[in-house]
Design a protein around this motif. Structure first.
Motif, PDB file in Angstrom:
ATOM      1  N   ALA A  58       0.879  -1.163   0.000  1.00  0.00           N
ATOM      2  CA  ALA A  58       0.000   0.000   0.000  1.00  0.00           C
ATOM      3  C   ALA A  58       0.916   1.213   0.000  1.00  0.00           C
ATOM      4  N   LYS A  59       0.485   2.263  -0.660  1.00  0.00           N
ATOM      5  CA  LYS A  59       1.317   3.449  -0.773  1.00  0.00           C
ATOM      6  C   LYS A  59       0.445   4.685  -0.614  1.00  0.00           C
ATOM      7  N   GLY A  60       0.985   5.670   0.038  1.00  0.00           N
ATOM      8  CA  GLY A  60       0.268   6.923   0.215  1.00  0.00           C
ATOM      9  C   GLY A  60       1.233   8.086   0.222  1.00  0.00           C
ATOM     10  N   SER A  61       0.683   9.262   0.139  1.00  0.00           N
ATOM     11  CA  SER A  61       1.506  10.474   0.229  1.00  0.00           C
ATOM     12  C   SER A  61       0.804  11.474   1.135  1.00  0.00           C
ATOM     13  N   ILE A  62       1.608  12.191   1.880  1.00  0.00           N
ATOM     14  CA  ILE A  62       1.087  13.179   2.814  1.00  0.00           C
ATOM     15  C   ILE A  62       0.580  14.387   2.035  1.00  0.00           C
ATOM     16  N   ASP A  63      -0.598  14.844   2.385  1.00  0.00           N
ATOM     17  CA  ASP A  63      -1.193  16.025   1.761  1.00  0.00           C
ATOM     18  C   ASP A  63      -0.491  17.259   2.297  1.00  0.00           C
ATOM     19  N   ASP A  64      -0.063  18.141   1.412  1.00  0.00           N
ATOM     20  CA  ASP A  64       0.661  19.340   1.867  1.00  0.00           C
ATOM     21  C   ASP A  64      -0.271  20.476   2.278  1.00  0.00           C
ATOM     22  N   GLN A  65      -1.578  20.312   2.083  1.00  0.00           N
ATOM     23  CA  GLN A  65      -2.534  21.363   2.424  1.00  0.00           C
ATOM     24  C   GLN A  65      -3.292  21.108   3.726  1.00  0.00           C
ATOM     25  N   SER A  66      -3.369  19.848   4.150  1.00  0.00           N
ATOM     26  CA  SER A  66      -4.132  19.531   5.355  1.00  0.00           C
ATOM     27  C   SER A  66      -3.505  18.331   6.050  1.00  0.00           C
ATOM     28  N   ILE A  67      -4.019  18.004   7.210  1.00  0.00           N
ATOM     29  CA  ILE A  67      -3.540  16.820   7.915  1.00  0.00           C
ATOM     30  C   ILE A  67      -4.281  15.629   7.331  1.00  0.00           C
ATOM     31  N   ALA A  68      -3.697  15.070   6.276  1.00  0.00           N
ATOM     32  CA  ALA A  68      -4.326  13.972   5.556  1.00  0.00           C
ATOM     33  C   ALA A  68      -3.258  13.169   4.830  1.00  0.00           C
ATOM     34  N   CYS A  69      -3.601  11.946   4.469  1.00  0.00           N
ATOM     35  CA  CYS A  69      -2.729  11.076   3.690  1.00  0.00           C
ATOM     36  C   CYS A  69      -3.543  10.532   2.530  1.00  0.00           C
ATOM     37  N   LYS A  70      -3.025  10.699   1.331  1.00  0.00           N
ATOM     38  CA  LYS A  70      -3.691  10.197   0.135  1.00  0.00           C
ATOM     39  C   LYS A  70      -3.179   8.785  -0.126  1.00  0.00           C
ATOM     40  N   VAL A  71      -4.084   7.808  -0.046  1.00  0.00           N
ATOM     41  CA  VAL A  71      -3.727   6.401  -0.190  1.00  0.00           C
ATOM     42  C   VAL A  71      -4.164   5.920  -1.568  1.00  0.00           C
ATOM     43  N   GLU A  72      -3.216   5.323  -2.295  1.00  0.00           N
ATOM     44  CA  GLU A  72      -3.528   4.749  -3.598  1.00  0.00           C
ATOM     45  C   GLU A  72      -4.163   3.381  -3.365  1.00  0.00           C
ATOM     46  N   THR A  73      -5.390   3.204  -3.826  1.00  0.00           N
ATOM     47  CA  THR A  73      -6.091   1.938  -3.593  1.00  0.00           C
ATOM     48  C   THR A  73      -6.020   1.004  -4.791  1.00  0.00           C
ATOM     49  N   GLY A  74      -5.509   1.456  -5.900  1.00  0.00           N
ATOM     50  CA  GLY A  74      -5.525   0.648  -7.111  1.00  0.00           C
ATOM     51  C   GLY A  74      -6.774   0.908  -7.931  1.00  0.00           C
ATOM     52  N   ARG A  75      -7.798   1.431  -7.304  1.00  0.00           N
ATOM     53  CA  ARG A  75      -9.051   1.742  -7.990  1.00  0.00           C
ATOM     54  C   ARG A  75      -9.334   3.246  -7.971  1.00  0.00           C
ATOM     55  N   ALA A  76      -8.925   3.862  -6.898  1.00  0.00           N
ATOM     56  CA  ALA A  76      -9.178   5.287  -6.720  1.00  0.00           C
ATOM     57  C   ALA A  76      -8.199   5.806  -5.669  1.00  0.00           C
ATOM     58  N   LEU A  77      -8.263   7.082  -5.412  1.00  0.00           N
ATOM     59  CA  LEU A  77      -7.445   7.682  -4.371  1.00  0.00           C
ATOM     60  C   LEU A  77      -8.315   7.878  -3.139  1.00  0.00           C
ATOM     61  N   ALA A  78      -7.909   7.296  -2.032  1.00  0.00           N
ATOM     62  CA  ALA A  78      -8.641   7.449  -0.780  1.00  0.00           C
ATOM     63  C   ALA A  78      -7.894   8.464   0.076  1.00  0.00           C
ATOM     64  N   VAL A  79      -8.592   9.436   0.595  1.00  0.00           N
ATOM     65  CA  VAL A  79      -7.961  10.452   1.430  1.00  0.00           C
ATOM     66  C   VAL A  79      -8.351  10.193   2.881  1.00  0.00           C
ATOM     67  N   ALA A  80      -7.340   9.879   3.684  1.00  0.00           N
ATOM     68  CA  ALA A  80      -7.558   9.613   5.102  1.00  0.00           C
ATOM     69  C   ALA A  80      -7.150  10.843   5.898  1.00  0.00           C
ATOM     70  N   GLY A  81      -7.920  11.126   6.931  1.00  0.00           N
ATOM     71  CA  GLY A  81      -7.627  12.276   7.778  1.00  0.00           C
ATOM     72  C   GLY A  81      -7.938  11.974   9.229  1.00  0.00           C
ATOM     73  N   LEU A  82      -7.923  12.993  10.028  1.00  0.00           N
ATOM     74  CA  LEU A  82      -8.212  12.841  11.450  1.00  0.00           C
ATOM     75  C   LEU A  82      -9.685  12.534  11.681  1.00  0.00           C
ATOM     76  N   HIS A  83      -9.941  11.680  12.640  1.00  0.00           N
ATOM     77  CA  HIS A  83     -11.315  11.397  13.056  1.00  0.00           C
ATOM     78  C   HIS A  83     -11.843  12.646  13.762  1.00  0.00           C
TER      79      HIS A  83
END
Length: 168
Positions: free
Chosen positions: A30-55
């Protein structure tokens, strides 16, 4: 798919893995990159980009995916697929089925508010809703085998070797 079709599909794989165990060892990534605009990580799912952030319980907006939710979703997905595969292989008469996972978190741990509060889930409950007239012993066998062969469940249950590193 019926039991015969499933067994026919898996038979050459099982034979190859019995003949050469190294063929069964596959590294998933699994691979992701840190978002430079917010506290989030963009995760490559193979189908789409999932953006994970703080609960929201840690200050997040609730617009991004929560990694704790994603863990439970992965457990539900894996347990559901495993249940269906096992039911198919056992020729278990199964109508509709649902899978639900819920987990208890104390957000004081992840926020560093209380040192005695754990970081992570304290408890996870996995529940199946089964539409079946099968006898209880067959249902018990189905659940036992689902638990045994569900990769995500077993990973959480047995705690794999974990390493963390950084590269520059």
């Amino acid at each position: 798919m019926d039991a015969t079709g499933l067994k026919a599909m898996q038979a050459p794989l099982k034979e190859a893995y019995r003949d050469d165990a190294s063929r069964a060892l596959i590294t998933l990534r699994a691979k992701g990159s840190i978002d430079d605009q917010s506290i989030a990580c963009k995760v490559e799912t193979g189908r789409a980009l999932a953006v994970a952030g703080l609960h929201p319980a840690t200050g997040g907006s609730g617009l991004e995916l929560c990694s704790g939710d994603m863990l439970l979703e992965a457990l539900v997905a894996c347990a559901g697929v495993t249940l269906k595969a096992v039911a198919t292989a056992l020729e278990f008469k199964l109508g509709a089925a649902t899978v639900e996972a819920e987990g208890d978190l104390d957000f004081r741990g992840t926020l560093g508010v209380a040192k005695d509060a754990p970081v992570g889930f304290r408890a996870i409950r996995l529940t199946f809703g089964l539409d079946s007239d099968e006898p209880q012993e067959r249902i018990d066998a189905l659940l036992k085998l689902t638990e045994r062969y569900c990769v995500v469940f077993q990973t959480i249950n047995t705690r794999p070797e974990l390493t963390v590193s950084a590269q520059r």
